[in-house]
Design a protein around this motif. Structure first.
Motif, PDB file in Angstrom:
ATOM      1  N   ASP A  11     101.523   6.171  17.339  1.00  0.00           N
ATOM      2  CA  ASP A  11     100.214   5.931  16.734  1.00  0.00           C
ATOM      3  C   ASP A  11      99.325   7.169  16.700  1.00  0.00           C
ATOM      4  OD1 ASP A  11     100.774   3.257  16.183  1.00  0.00           O
ATOM      5  OD2 ASP A  11     100.130   2.632  18.181  1.00  0.00           O
ATOM      6  N   LEU A  15      99.630  10.416   9.480  1.00  0.00           N
ATOM      7  CA  LEU A  15     100.439   9.670   8.505  1.00  0.00           C
ATOM      8  C   LEU A  15     101.427  10.569   7.776  1.00  0.00           C
ATOM      9  CD1 LEU A  15      97.775   7.303   6.920  1.00  0.00           C
ATOM     10  CD2 LEU A  15      99.612   6.713   8.509  1.00  0.00           C
ATOM     11  N   VAL A  16     101.045  11.834   7.578  1.00  0.00           N
ATOM     12  CA  VAL A  16     101.909  12.797   6.905  1.00  0.00           C
ATOM     13  C   VAL A  16     102.190  13.933   7.883  1.00  0.00           C
ATOM     14  CG1 VAL A  16     102.162  14.350   4.939  1.00  0.00           C
ATOM     15  CG2 VAL A  16     100.953  12.178   4.653  1.00  0.00           C
ATOM     16  N   SER A  54     106.434  11.832   5.134  1.00  0.00           N
ATOM     17  CA  SER A  54     105.738  10.613   5.529  1.00  0.00           C
ATOM     18  C   SER A  54     106.215  10.213   6.926  1.00  0.00           C
ATOM     19  CB  SER A  54     106.061   9.500   4.537  1.00  0.00           C
ATOM     20  OG  SER A  54     105.851   8.237   5.114  1.00  0.00           O
ATOM     21  N   LYS A  55     105.279   9.879   7.803  1.00  0.00           N
ATOM     22  CA  LYS A  55     105.631   9.465   9.165  1.00  0.00           C
ATOM     23  C   LYS A  55     106.574   8.266   9.121  1.00  0.00           C
ATOM     24  CE  LYS A  55     102.531   7.182  11.736  1.00  0.00           C
ATOM     25  NZ  LYS A  55     101.454   6.902  12.719  1.00  0.00           N
ATOM     26  N   ILE A  56     106.268   7.300   8.284  1.00  0.00           N
ATOM     27  CA  ILE A  56     107.090   6.093   8.187  1.00  0.00           C
ATOM     28  C   ILE A  56     108.495   6.441   7.701  1.00  0.00           C
ATOM     29  CG2 ILE A  56     107.366   3.893   6.970  1.00  0.00           C
ATOM     30  CD1 ILE A  56     104.250   3.751   6.983  1.00  0.00           C
TER      31      ILE A  56
END
Length: 74
Positions: A11, A15-16, A54-56
């Motif tokens: 967390d 995000l990038v 992208s983190k995801i």
């Protein structure tokens, strides 16, 4: 992300991610991180001259475990 910032959990990551983030997350050298982001199938994209991930997409790629990791060049 700050070079000295400790990566404590998912967390806290942006995000990038950039190549330095990938390097710290995986505990690999800068050269190996750049080789990795240029590996076919790795979810990197360019934003101008910068390479971003992208983190995801990065964690999904890691979870699949089917990407080819470059030989260690340290």
């Amino acid at each position: 992300m700050s070079e000295n910032k400790r990566l404590n959990n998912y967390d806290e990551l942006p995000l990038v991610l950039d190549v330095a983030d990938i390097q710290r997350i995986m505990g690999i050298s800068r050269v190996t991180a750049y080789e990795l982001v240029h590996t076919p199938g790795f979810p990197a994209f360019r934003s101008g001259r910068l390479i971003k991930v992208s983190k995801i997409a990065f964690f999904e790629w890691m979870a699949k475990g089917n990407g080819r990791v470059p030989e260690n060049s340290n």
